[in-house]
Design a protein around this motif. Structure first.
Motif, short mmCIF file in Angstrom:
data_model
loop_
_atom_site.label_atom_id
_atom_site.label_comp_id
_atom_site.label_asym_id
_atom_site.label_seq_id
_atom_site.Cartn_x
_atom_site.Cartn_y
_atom_site.Cartn_z
N MET B 1 0.84 -1.20 0.00
CA MET B 1 0.00 0.00 0.00
C MET B 1 0.88 1.25 0.00
O MET B 1 1.96 1.26 0.57
N THR B 2 0.37 2.29 -0.63
CA THR B 2 1.08 3.57 -0.68
C THR B 2 0.14 4.65 -0.17
O THR B 2 -1.05 4.65 -0.50
N THR B 3 0.69 5.56 0.61
CA THR B 3 -0.15 6.64 1.13
C THR B 3 -0.26 7.75 0.09
O THR B 3 0.73 8.14 -0.52
N VAL B 4 -1.48 8.22 -0.09
CA VAL B 4 -1.69 9.32 -1.02
C VAL B 4 -2.48 10.41 -0.30
O VAL B 4 -3.45 10.12 0.42
N SER B 5 -2.00 11.65 -0.46
CA SER B 5 -2.70 12.80 0.14
C SER B 5 -2.97 13.81 -0.96
O SER B 5 -2.05 14.19 -1.69
N LEU B 6 -4.21 14.22 -1.08
CA LEU B 6 -4.55 15.20 -2.10
C LEU B 6 -5.77 16.00 -1.66
O LEU B 6 -6.38 15.68 -0.63
N THR B 7 -6.06 17.02 -2.42
CA THR B 7 -7.24 17.83 -2.13
C THR B 7 -8.28 17.55 -3.21
O THR B 7 -7.99 17.68 -4.40
N VAL B 8 -9.46 17.12 -2.78
CA VAL B 8 -10.53 16.83 -3.73
C VAL B 8 -11.71 17.73 -3.43
O VAL B 8 -12.25 17.70 -2.32
N ASN B 9 -12.09 18.52 -4.39
CA ASN B 9 -13.19 19.47 -4.24
C ASN B 9 -13.06 20.29 -2.95
O ASN B 9 -14.03 20.48 -2.21
N GLY B 10 -11.83 20.73 -2.69
CA GLY B 10 -11.59 21.62 -1.55
C GLY B 10 -11.34 20.91 -0.23
O GLY B 10 -11.00 21.54 0.77
N GLN B 11 -11.49 19.59 -0.20
CA GLN B 11 -11.29 18.85 1.05
C GLN B 11 -9.99 18.05 0.99
O GLN B 11 -9.71 17.41 -0.03
N SER B 12 -9.24 18.07 2.09
CA SER B 12 -8.02 17.26 2.15
C SER B 12 -8.39 15.80 2.37
O SER B 12 -9.25 15.50 3.19
N VAL B 13 -7.72 14.94 1.63
CA VAL B 13 -8.00 13.51 1.71
C VAL B 13 -6.68 12.78 1.83
O VAL B 13 -5.73 13.08 1.10
N THR B 14 -6.58 11.84 2.74
CA THR B 14 -5.40 10.97 2.85
C THR B 14 -5.89 9.54 2.92
O THR B 14 -6.86 9.25 3.63
N ALA B 15 -5.25 8.67 2.15
CA ALA B 15 -5.67 7.27 2.17
C ALA B 15 -4.49 6.37 1.81
O ALA B 15 -3.54 6.81 1.17
N ASP B 16 -4.57 5.12 2.27
CA ASP B 16 -3.61 4.10 1.82
C ASP B 16 -4.25 3.35 0.67
O ASP B 16 -5.36 2.82 0.81
N VAL B 17 -3.57 3.33 -0.47
CA VAL B 17 -4.15 2.66 -1.64
C VAL B 17 -3.17 1.67 -2.24
O VAL B 17 -1.95 1.81 -2.10
N ASP B 18 -3.70 0.66 -2.88
CA ASP B 18 -2.89 -0.21 -3.74
C ASP B 18 -2.39 0.70 -4.87
O ASP B 18 -3.20 1.42 -5.47
N PRO B 19 -1.09 0.69 -5.16
CA PRO B 19 -0.56 1.63 -6.17
C PRO B 19 -1.25 1.52 -7.53
O PRO B 19 -1.24 2.47 -8.31
N ARG B 20 -1.85 0.37 -7.83
CA ARG B 20 -2.46 0.25 -9.16
C ARG B 20 -3.86 0.86 -9.21
O ARG B 20 -4.54 0.76 -10.24
N THR B 21 -4.31 1.45 -8.11
CA THR B 21 -5.63 2.09 -8.11
C THR B 21 -5.63 3.29 -9.05
O THR B 21 -4.78 4.18 -8.94
N LEU B 22 -6.57 3.31 -9.98
CA LEU B 22 -6.67 4.46 -10.88
C LEU B 22 -7.31 5.62 -10.13
O LEU B 22 -8.11 5.41 -9.20
N LEU B 23 -7.01 6.83 -10.58
CA LEU B 23 -7.61 8.00 -9.93
C LEU B 23 -9.13 7.91 -9.97
O LEU B 23 -9.81 8.22 -8.98
N VAL B 24 -9.69 7.44 -11.10
CA VAL B 24 -11.15 7.37 -11.19
C VAL B 24 -11.72 6.35 -10.20
O VAL B 24 -12.77 6.58 -9.60
N GLN B 25 -11.01 5.25 -9.99
CA GLN B 25 -11.47 4.26 -8.99
C GLN B 25 -11.40 4.85 -7.59
O GLN B 25 -12.30 4.65 -6.77
N PHE B 26 -10.32 5.58 -7.33
CA PHE B 26 -10.15 6.21 -6.02
C PHE B 26 -11.30 7.18 -5.75
O PHE B 26 -11.89 7.19 -4.68
N LEU B 27 -11.63 7.99 -6.75
CA LEU B 27 -12.72 8.97 -6.59
C LEU B 27 -14.05 8.26 -6.37
O LEU B 27 -14.82 8.61 -5.48
N ARG B 28 -14.32 7.25 -7.16
CA ARG B 28 -15.62 6.59 -7.12
C ARG B 28 -15.74 5.64 -5.92
O ARG B 28 -16.72 5.69 -5.17
#
Lengths: 268, 164
Positions: B1-28
């Motif tokens: 797992m890799t930690t990813v931190s980003l801002t989505v629609n103005g909100q800070s989000v941090t999550a551990d994701v499998d690196p192969r997770t696509l951005l669209v999968q992460f959002l949905r």
């Protein structure tokens, strides 16, 4: 997509050392070829080294007689760069013809060149403009860099850092796009330099991008579309598929070469 | 797992994701922002277009981990104070959709076009700039009208904001 370990280096040195120490590693640039290929499980690297956070791979500089572009510069950035538009407008126009706006916001010059897709646009620009591909280890002339379909002079773990384009006196790129994929069915980049004209063709050749010495000789004598009269590229060197057969592609090479010369000459 | 931190629609989000997770999968799947659609999953159709650091991208061809430290805006993030974004309003007004599947991507692309090309968009420019978004229902005519009107609406909205 198969699982992989993800690495995010912040320098070229770190990226190279990661590649040296990891088994079955691939570099990720814009990802617009590699990620679809991985989704189809045609590629499944164990280690993916993301070059996206390396500042030294970015930037566009004009110095005297050349424009140098960082390997991680995106197509949209090259297409809209004031330096590129002023020095080599043909190169900016070529970048604007790649894919669609979303693809141009992710795809990079370094990724395109390292991949050397037989229908990609940048390899033709590099060959015609006599570019130098700079890596973390050496400088390679475009003539020596592209070695056939999806094959380049890059060694394992070698990273393109920038590409240097000598500024031609006149140049243009004419592309016949596949309307669905937007890849070049045939693309011809023509550039007039102080020491002669270079003509490079992408999309058409069965072994990837190539130059056309007969056209270069004729255009070095007279830089006009009519100078190409009677010059045909051999069909047996052309790619043939459901989109266009070899005869059609060979014909299109001539048509696109004329259009490129016309556009370059019109630019004055 | 890799930690990813980003801002989505103005909100800070941090999550551990499998690196192969696509951005669209992460959002949905992770954030339940299902307004961003997956159409072709091969970077052709544009149903998954979101803004990444202000630029339109196909989120089916970006890894979530590549978006680390980035700012992402999705279709859910453009309406303000319960009012549709001018581009959304224009798509409704001009019937710029039938089934609606491509619409989130169309609208995110349309806003990106206005950001790059300005508010006075002619039909030819809109059609050329929409080449990365496919619609299988409308034949595009009303979408093109909606984008032109939405671009004007965005200009008026800016003027109103400046006046306030």
């Amino acid at each position: 997509m198969y699982a992989f370990e993800y690495h995010r280096p912040t320098s070229v040195k770190e990226a190279a050392s990661l590649a040296g120490g990891a088994e079955d590693a691939k570099f990720l640039a814009g990802g617009h070829t590699l990620l679809p290929t991985m989704k189809l499980r045609l590629a499944g690297p164990a280690n993916l080294i993301d070059l996206g956070q390396i500042a030294e791979l970015r930037g566009i500089e004009r110095s005297g007689s050349a424009v140098t572009i960082g390997a991680m510069m995106k197509h949209a950035e090259v297409a809209t760069s004031a330096e590129v538009k002023e020095a080599i407008p043909a190169l900016a126009e070529m970048a604007e013809l790649i894919g669609d706006p979303h693809v141009r916001n992710r795809g990079t010059i370094g990724g395109s060149i390292a991949n050397n897709d037989p229908s990609a646009d940048y390899p033709a620009a590099c060959l015609a403009l006599n570019a130098t591909i700079v890596t973390n280890q050496r400088k390679v002339a475009a003539d020596d860099f592209f070695q056939g379909i999806f094959t380049t002079a890059l060694e394992e773990g070698e990273i393109i850092t920038r590409v240097s384009f000598p500024i031609p006196s006149q140049a243009a790129y004419a592309k016949f796009r596949n309307p669905a994929s937007r890849y070049a069915l045939v693309g011809v980049f023509v550039a007039k330099h102080a020491d002669g004209v270079r003509v490079a063709v992408t999309g058409a050749g069965s072994n990837g991008v190539f130059r056309v010495p007969e056209m270069e000789k004729a255009l070095s004598g007279s830089f006009t579309p009519d100078a190409l009269n009677g010059i045909a590229v051999p069909q047996d060197r052309m790619n043939s598929d459901i989109h266009a057969d070899a005869a059609y592609r060979a014909h299109l090479v001539g048509v696109m070469a004329r259009r490129a010369v016309q556009a370059a000459a019109a630019r004055g | 797992m890799t930690t990813v931190s980003l801002t989505v629609n103005g909100q800070s989000v941090t999550a551990d994701v499998d690196p192969r997770t696509l951005l669209v999968q992460f959002l949905r799947d992770n954030l339940r922002l299902t307004g961003t659609h997956v159409g072709c999953d091969t970077s052709q159709c544009g149903a998954c277009v979101v803004h990444l650091n202000g630029h339109a991208v196909k989120s089916c061809t970006v890894l979530a981990v590549q978006a680390d430290s980035s700012v992402v805006t999705t279709i859910e993030g453009i309406a303000e104070g319960g009012e549709l974004h001018p581009m959304q309003a224009a798509f409704r007004e001009h019937h710029g959709l039938q089934c609606g599947y491509c619409t989130p991507g169309m609208i995110m692309s349309a806003i990106d076009i206005v950001n790059r090309k300005g508010h006075a968009l002619d039909e030819q420019t809109i059609r050329a700039e929409l080449e990365g978004n496919l619609c299988r229902c409308t034949g595009y005519h009303n979408i093109v009208k909606a984008v032109a009107a939405g671009a004007q609406g965005m200009a008026q909205s800016l003027l109103r904001q400046a006046a306030e």
